[in-house]
Design a protein around this motif. Structure first.
Motif, PDB file in Angstrom:
ATOM      1  N   ALA A   4      36.575  21.099  43.643  1.00  0.00           N
ATOM      2  CA  ALA A   4      36.077  22.156  44.541  1.00  0.00           C
ATOM      3  C   ALA A   4      36.939  23.419  44.470  1.00  0.00           C
ATOM      4  N   PRO A   5      38.258  23.339  44.650  1.00  0.00           N
ATOM      5  CA  PRO A   5      39.050  24.566  44.503  1.00  0.00           C
ATOM      6  C   PRO A   5      39.039  25.110  43.080  1.00  0.00           C
ATOM      7  N   LEU A   6      38.965  24.228  42.070  1.00  0.00           N
ATOM      8  CA  LEU A   6      38.880  24.688  40.690  1.00  0.00           C
ATOM      9  C   LEU A   6      37.653  25.587  40.511  1.00  0.00           C
ATOM     10  N   ASP A   7      36.500  25.121  41.008  1.00  0.00           N
ATOM     11  CA  ASP A   7      35.270  25.902  40.875  1.00  0.00           C
ATOM     12  C   ASP A   7      35.355  27.209  41.671  1.00  0.00           C
ATOM     13  N   ARG A   8      35.990  27.146  42.834  1.00  0.00           N
ATOM     14  CA  ARG A   8      36.089  28.345  43.673  1.00  0.00           C
ATOM     15  C   ARG A   8      36.979  29.396  43.030  1.00  0.00           C
ATOM     16  N   ILE A   9      38.160  29.004  42.565  1.00  0.00           N
ATOM     17  CA  ILE A   9      39.071  29.967  41.937  1.00  0.00           C
ATOM     18  C   ILE A   9      38.487  30.504  40.639  1.00  0.00           C
ATOM     19  N   ARG A  10      37.833  29.608  39.866  1.00  0.00           N
ATOM     20  CA  ARG A  10      37.188  30.054  38.624  1.00  0.00           C
ATOM     21  C   ARG A  10      36.115  31.106  38.932  1.00  0.00           C
ATOM     22  N   SER A  11      35.337  30.874  39.976  1.00  0.00           N
ATOM     23  CA  SER A  11      34.291  31.822  40.349  1.00  0.00           C
ATOM     24  C   SER A  11      34.881  33.177  40.724  1.00  0.00           C
ATOM     25  N   GLN A  12      36.010  33.167  41.429  1.00  0.00           N
ATOM     26  CA  GLN A  12      36.665  34.420  41.786  1.00  0.00           C
ATOM     27  C   GLN A  12      37.113  35.188  40.547  1.00  0.00           C
ATOM     28  N   ILE A  13      37.664  34.468  39.575  1.00  0.00           N
ATOM     29  CA  ILE A  13      38.115  35.119  38.343  1.00  0.00           C
ATOM     30  C   ILE A  13      36.924  35.680  37.568  1.00  0.00           C
ATOM     31  N   VAL A  14      35.860  34.899  37.469  1.00  0.00           N
ATOM     32  CA  VAL A  14      34.658  35.360  36.760  1.00  0.00           C
ATOM     33  C   VAL A  14      34.103  36.610  37.426  1.00  0.00           C
ATOM     34  N   ASN A  15      34.090  36.644  38.746  1.00  0.00           N
ATOM     35  CA  ASN A  15      33.612  37.839  39.444  1.00  0.00           C
ATOM     36  C   ASN A  15      34.451  39.057  39.067  1.00  0.00           C
ATOM     37  N   GLY A  16      35.760  38.847  38.940  1.00  0.00           N
ATOM     38  CA  GLY A  16      36.627  39.943  38.514  1.00  0.00           C
ATOM     39  C   GLY A  16      36.327  40.391  37.098  1.00  0.00           C
ATOM     40  N   ILE A  17      36.052  39.434  36.215  1.00  0.00           N
ATOM     41  CA  ILE A  17      35.719  39.769  34.825  1.00  0.00           C
ATOM     42  C   ILE A  17      34.414  40.554  34.755  1.00  0.00           C
ATOM     43  N   VAL A  18      33.416  40.121  35.518  1.00  0.00           N
ATOM     44  CA  VAL A  18      32.125  40.809  35.544  1.00  0.00           C
ATOM     45  C   VAL A  18      32.284  42.236  36.069  1.00  0.00           C
ATOM     46  N   ALA A  19      33.084  42.381  37.129  1.00  0.00           N
ATOM     47  CA  ALA A  19      33.323  43.721  37.670  1.00  0.00           C
ATOM     48  C   ALA A  19      34.065  44.584  36.651  1.00  0.00           C
ATOM     49  N   GLY A  20      35.047  43.991  35.956  1.00  0.00           N
ATOM     50  CA  GLY A  20      35.808  44.732  34.958  1.00  0.00           C
ATOM     51  C   GLY A  20      34.963  45.199  33.791  1.00  0.00           C
ATOM     52  N   ALA A  21      33.892  44.462  33.508  1.00  0.00           N
ATOM     53  CA  ALA A  21      33.014  44.836  32.394  1.00  0.00           C
ATOM     54  C   ALA A  21      32.319  46.172  32.644  1.00  0.00           C
ATOM     55  N   ARG A  22      32.282  46.598  33.901  1.00  0.00           N
ATOM     56  CA  ARG A  22      31.652  47.878  34.244  1.00  0.00           C
ATOM     57  C   ARG A  22      32.665  49.023  34.316  1.00  0.00           C
ATOM     58  N   VAL A  23      33.921  48.719  34.061  1.00  0.00           N
ATOM     59  CA  VAL A  23      34.973  49.735  34.145  1.00  0.00           C
ATOM     60  C   VAL A  23      35.375  50.147  32.722  1.00  0.00           C
ATOM     61  N   PRO A  24      35.161  51.386  32.347  1.00  0.00           N
ATOM     62  CA  PRO A  24      35.470  51.803  30.967  1.00  0.00           C
ATOM     63  C   PRO A  24      36.901  51.532  30.559  1.00  0.00           C
ATOM     64  N   GLU A  25      37.861  51.796  31.463  1.00  0.00           N
ATOM     65  CA  GLU A  25      39.263  51.595  31.125  1.00  0.00           C
ATOM     66  C   GLU A  25      39.568  50.135  30.811  1.00  0.00           C
ATOM     67  N   THR A  26      38.931  49.225  31.545  1.00  0.00           N
ATOM     68  CA  THR A  26      39.160  47.799  31.308  1.00  0.00           C
ATOM     69  C   THR A  26      38.637  47.386  29.936  1.00  0.00           C
ATOM     70  N   GLN A  27      37.456  47.833  29.608  1.00  0.00           N
ATOM     71  CA  GLN A  27      36.878  47.486  28.320  1.00  0.00           C
ATOM     72  C   GLN A  27      37.628  48.151  27.163  1.00  0.00           C
ATOM     73  N   ALA A  28      38.105  49.368  27.393  1.00  0.00           N
ATOM     74  CA  ALA A  28      38.886  50.044  26.365  1.00  0.00           C
ATOM     75  C   ALA A  28      40.191  49.299  26.111  1.00  0.00           C
ATOM     76  N   ALA A  29      40.834  48.833  27.186  1.00  0.00           N
ATOM     77  CA  ALA A  29      42.091  48.101  27.022  1.00  0.00           C
ATOM     78  C   ALA A  29      41.883  46.830  26.213  1.00  0.00           C
ATOM     79  N   ARG A  30      40.753  46.184  26.403  1.00  0.00           N
ATOM     80  CA  ARG A  30      40.436  44.969  25.646  1.00  0.00           C
ATOM     81  C   ARG A  30      40.285  45.288  24.150  1.00  0.00           C
ATOM     82  N   LYS A  31      39.526  46.327  23.843  1.00  0.00           N
ATOM     83  CA  LYS A  31      39.334  46.704  22.439  1.00  0.00           C
ATOM     84  C   LYS A  31      40.647  47.182  21.819  1.00  0.00           C
TER      85      LYS A  31
END
Length: 450
Positions: free
Chosen positions: A150-177
């Motif tokens: 249960a906590p594994l799924d909850r923390i994973r979901s929080q991280i995924v939400n952050g990743i999804v939000a970061g995908a909309r931020v140009p600076e985040t995607q630029a840093a990845r590339k």
């Protein structure tokens, strides 16, 4: 290694925790005035810690690092180390998540873990009078994390939400590339938070295997500051870490040099264009590191006094801020310069930056600039690194991982004063007389009109 432990402490509401927080408001001023006397403490099971005893307030701060970090994430399971650090206080031993949090609250302690590319770190702050309960909880978290679903799924979901939000931020995607362009297929190029796909594959068994392989007595660095003596600390070290495996099972990681001589332009309709330049760095253990650090401070490290700030901000008003930094990781070193400017003046700004760098590479700093940089580095160290028990503990861990020796604080003044102007000029020529890697995030030069 830069100071790696930006701890994510949970907010606790108990009266004991409130007392802890109030005490810490007083502690920085007390510690900052005191001379730091470091003892090396070795437990019966061979665990070494650096200790600074301080009884001015009844607090104990513990910080530690396990070598490894996100570079140890298996291919296809990126984000494993980061996910694990969110679960240490979500149940351990016989205590599930709720029970563990209640016990932590009752003990009046704060605990947090985080990961970096090269290490997984943790820490705890506790009231000295409640150390029995606090150290036992830390032992459970370090030795017997549960990784319940249960906590594994909850923390994973929080991280995924952050990743999804970061995908909309140009600076985040630029840093990845940019990381992929600079480091290629090296683990440093991978996202330490992982991806939606990689996180979905991680199981509790993966977490247990990672924990077993990475948490060992041979690859730990510990520092303790506060109201505890050496003999007591010896017992606490074995209590918390003594049952861990002696040897870690770390995958070898090769050293990688940044891929220089390339320009990456990521076009995006932004009102400002971000610029980042990467030059070679200097390993922390290199004989010319302090010369390079002084040069970097003169170039762009001084917030309001550097050459880049003077030429880019003060004289021309091209950017609000511009800075440089020497970045030292376990397997790579670099010097990075970054700023943001109006898109229609990006080409001009880049030209000014490169001219400042060219002049520094060819001529080096002046004697007056070097003298000012030395005074700053000598005076700012205590303010930046020794202003609280937690800061001291973090600094001591960094000194251990950088292999600088327990007497480094005493030797540091002499080492800095021994650096000559010729040393700094040589470092400038060595690092800056190359074609850098340049990242440009924003419109094509000349597209945006003021």
């Amino acid at each position: 290694m830069t100071t790696l432990l930006a701890m994510r402490f949970k907010t606790l509401a108990s009266a004991a925790t409130l007392m802890l927080a109030l005490v810490f408001l007083v502690l920085p001023a007390v510690v900052a005035r005191a001379e730091v006397r470091i003892q090396e403490v070795k437990s019966d099971k061979g665990i070494t810690a650096w200790l600074v005893e301080d009884y001015s307030v009844p607090i104990i701060a513990v910080k530690f690092l396990f070598d490894g970090g996100s570079t140890q994430d298996p291919v296809g399971k990126e984000g494993l180390a980061n996910l694990m650090t969110g679960l240490f206080d979500e149940g351990a031993g016989d205590l599930d998540s709720d029970a563990f949090q209640i016990k932590l609250d009752e003990a009046g302690a704060e605990m947090g873990f985080n990961e970096g590319n090269d290490a997984v770190g943790g820490g705890m702050r506790m009231l000295a009078e409640r150390q029995d309960e606090a150290f036992e909880l830390l032992k459970l978290a370090v030795e017997k994390p549960r990784f319940d679903q249960a906590p594994l799924d909850r923390i994973r979901s929080q991280i995924v939400n952050g990743i999804v939000a970061g995908a909309r931020v140009p600076e985040t995607q630029a840093a990845r590339k940019w990381a992929e362009a600079i480091y290629g297929t090296h683990p440093y190029a991978r996202p330490d938070m992982g991806t939606e796909k990689s996180l979905a594959t991680i199981t509790a068994d993966d977490l247990r295997a990672f924990h077993k392989a990475n948490f060992a007595r041979e690859n730990i660095h510990v520092a303790v500051v506060g109201a505890i003596d050496a003999e007591t600390l010896k017992k606490r070290l074995d209590q918390v870490f003594g049952a861990l495996p002696e040897k870690a099972e770390l995958r070898p990681v090769e050293r990688v040099e940044p891929r220089l001589g390339q320009t990456m332009h990521i076009e995006y309709p932004l009102p400002q264009t971000s610029l980042q330049l990467v030059y070679p760095g200097v390993p922390r253990e290199a004989p010319d590191f302090l010369a390079a650090a002084l040069m970097e401070h003169i170039l762009g490290g001084g917030t309001f006094s550097s050459r880049l700030f003077d030429e880019v901000r003060e004289k021309r008003g091209l950017a609000y801020s511009i800075s440089s930094a020497l970045i030292n990781q376990e397997h790579s070193s670099s010097l990075i310069i970054g700023t943001a400017t109006r898109s229609d003046r990006a080409a001009e700004t880049l030209g000014v930056i490169r001219e400042v760098i060219r002049k520094m590479a060819e001529e080096g700093p002046t004697a007056a600039e070097l003298d000012a940089a030395k005074k700053y580095m000598l005076g700012a160290y205590a303010i930046n690194n020794l202003d609280s028990s937690g800061a001291i503990a973090g600094t001591l861990v960094d000194l251990q991982t950088d292999k600088l020796g327990i007497d480094y604080m005493q030797r540091r003044i002499e080492l800095i004063n021994a650096v000559t102007l010729d040393d700094v000029k040589a470092a400038a020529h060595k690092l800056l007389s190359v074609d850098p890697a340049i990242m440009i995030l924003g419109p094509n030069f000349g597209e945006s009109k003021g």
